[in-house]
Motif scaffolding. Structure first.
Motif, PDB file in Angstrom:
ATOM      1  N   GLN A 154     -12.480   0.587  11.264  1.00 39.25           N
ATOM      2  CA  GLN A 154     -13.699   0.242  11.808  1.00 39.25           C
ATOM      3  C   GLN A 154     -13.748  -1.390  11.779  1.00 39.25           C
ATOM      4  N   LYS A 155     -14.031  -1.951  13.150  1.00 38.50           N
ATOM      5  CA  LYS A 155     -14.404  -3.323  12.911  1.00 38.50           C
ATOM      6  C   LYS A 155     -12.826  -4.004  12.510  1.00 38.50           C
ATOM      7  N   GLY A 156     -11.555  -3.496  12.984  1.00 37.30           N
ATOM      8  CA  GLY A 156     -10.612  -4.299  12.625  1.00 37.30           C
ATOM      9  C   GLY A 156     -10.153  -4.043  11.287  1.00 37.30           C
ATOM     10  N   LYS A 157     -10.316  -2.921  10.746  1.00 36.88           N
ATOM     11  CA  LYS A 157      -9.976  -2.828   9.107  1.00 36.88           C
ATOM     12  C   LYS A 157     -10.092  -1.209   8.694  1.00 36.88           C
ATOM     13  N   LEU A 158      -9.236  -0.864   8.116  1.00 35.60           N
ATOM     14  CA  LEU A 158      -9.087   0.548   7.698  1.00 35.60           C
ATOM     15  C   LEU A 158     -10.313   0.850   6.497  1.00 35.60           C
ATOM     16  N   VAL A 159     -11.095   1.766   6.470  1.00 34.09           N
ATOM     17  CA  VAL A 159     -12.268   1.697   5.636  1.00 34.09           C
ATOM     18  C   VAL A 159     -12.061   3.296   5.058  1.00 34.09           C
ATOM     19  N   LEU A 160     -12.127   3.331   3.765  1.00 35.85           N
ATOM     20  CA  LEU A 160     -12.234   4.887   3.255  1.00 35.85           C
ATOM     21  C   LEU A 160     -13.469   5.348   3.897  1.00 35.85           C
ATOM     22  N   VAL A 161     -13.404   6.563   4.435  1.00 32.55           N
ATOM     23  CA  VAL A 161     -14.598   7.301   4.914  1.00 32.55           C
ATOM     24  C   VAL A 161     -14.803   8.703   4.077  1.00 32.55           C
ATOM     25  N   GLU A 162     -13.816   9.331   3.564  1.00 32.92           N
ATOM     26  CA  GLU A 162     -13.956  10.295   2.754  1.00 32.92           C
ATOM     27  C   GLU A 162     -12.968  10.587   1.762  1.00 32.92           C
ATOM     28  N   ILE A 163     -13.205  11.281   0.602  1.00 28.91           N
ATOM     29  CA  ILE A 163     -12.086  11.804  -0.193  1.00 28.91           C
ATOM     30  C   ILE A 163     -12.383  13.427  -0.238  1.00 28.91           C
ATOM     31  N   LEU A 164     -11.289  14.182   0.228  1.00 27.49           N
ATOM     32  CA  LEU A 164     -11.300  15.532   0.222  1.00 27.49           C
ATOM     33  C   LEU A 164     -10.450  16.268  -0.822  1.00 27.49           C
ATOM     34  N   THR A 165     -10.938  17.296  -1.453  1.00 26.67           N
ATOM     35  CA  THR A 165     -10.498  17.930  -2.325  1.00 26.67           C
ATOM     36  C   THR A 165     -10.060  19.449  -1.854  1.00 26.67           C
ATOM     37  N   GLU A 166      -9.343  20.274  -2.671  1.00 29.99           N
ATOM     38  CA  GLU A 166      -8.748  21.511  -2.174  1.00 29.99           C
ATOM     39  C   GLU A 166      -9.834  22.435  -1.502  1.00 29.99           C
ATOM     40  N   ALA A 167     -11.012  22.218  -1.760  1.00 31.13           N
ATOM     41  CA  ALA A 167     -12.257  23.300  -1.279  1.00 31.13           C
ATOM     42  C   ALA A 167     -12.344  22.761   0.099  1.00 31.13           C
ATOM     43  N   ASP A 168     -11.815  21.339   0.530  1.00 36.58           N
ATOM     44  CA  ASP A 168     -12.243  21.001   1.953  1.00 36.58           C
ATOM     45  C   ASP A 168     -11.340  21.230   2.920  1.00 36.58           C
ATOM     46  N   SER A 169     -11.917  20.828   4.189  1.00 37.16           N
ATOM     47  CA  SER A 169     -10.930  20.894   5.366  1.00 37.16           C
ATOM     48  C   SER A 169     -11.171  19.591   5.953  1.00 37.16           C
ATOM     49  N   LEU A 170      -9.955  19.126   6.296  1.00 37.15           N
ATOM     50  CA  LEU A 170      -9.775  17.805   6.994  1.00 37.15           C
ATOM     51  C   LEU A 170      -9.771  17.897   8.695  1.00 37.15           C
ATOM     52  N   THR A 171     -10.408  17.264   9.057  1.00 40.63           N
ATOM     53  CA  THR A 171     -10.583  17.087  10.633  1.00 40.63           C
ATOM     54  C   THR A 171     -10.525  16.036  11.000  1.00 40.63           C
TER      55      THR A 171
END
Length: 187
Positions: A154-171
């Motif tokens: 985001q705007k030239g920098k990697l920004v944390l957008v989400e923290i996923l746990t075992e119940a979640d799915s990654l897209t």
């Protein structure tokens, strides 16, 4: 008179002078040397689980997943991420004749190893380095808390957008119609 002592700045040329050792991984980030041993088998299993899913997805898309590629960005930045995914288009522009990458793939993945120095390397030093490059996403997998942190450009920098746990799915916007249940990573 106080003399300021500057820290040693390592380069890729310094690595050539070190003895060969198959069980040791040496990385240089902003001139700082990081030395680690071969990771725990659970670390390797997590990498295998992620790369398997990315390779399956990539069969119908234009890209490749690699484990432990060498990325030589500059003389003072030489890293070996646990896993990367790169589009075929970008691959032709960043691969050198020796098979190393000279730029960053779209996705970089690191699995945390135990120890403060390892966590610092992956969550701070590498995050900063990958932010300066062209990496579009950076996934940090924490095998201890069974979580996955997703950073996006985001705007030239990697920004944390989400923290996923075992119940979640990654897209990801990088991978159309790709979904990975976080529990699969740790299975």
């Amino acid at each position: 008179m106080n003399k300021i002592i500057s820290p040693i700045r390592w380069t890729i040329h310094d690595l050539d002078a070190l003895p060969e050792n198959e069980g040791i991984r040496r990385e240089i980030i902003d001139g700082e040397l990081f030395v680690t041993r071969a990771p725990h088998w659970k670390h390797q299993d997590i990498i295998a689980n992620i790369i398997t899913e990315l390779k399956i997805w990539s069969k119908n898309h234009s890209g490749k997943a690699f484990s432990s590629p060498g990325i030589i960005r500059s003389e003072e930045d030489n890293v070996i991420p646990d896993l990367v995914w790169v589009s075929n288009e970008r691959l032709t522009g960043i691969a050198d004749e020796a098979g190393h990458f000279t730029g960053f793939p779209e996705l970089v993945v690191e699995v945390l190893s135990a120890g403060e120095r390892n966590i610092y390397r992956d969550k701070q030093a590498k995050l900063k380095l990958y932010s300066q490059g062209e990496a579009q996403e950076y996934w940090i997998v924490d095998r201890f808390s069974k979580q996955l942190e997703v950073y996006r450009q985001q705007k030239g920098k990697l920004v944390l957008v989400e923290i996923l746990t075992e119940a979640d799915s990654l897209t990801s916007p990088l991978f159309a119609n790709f979904s990975l249940t976080i529990s699969q990573i740790f299975a």
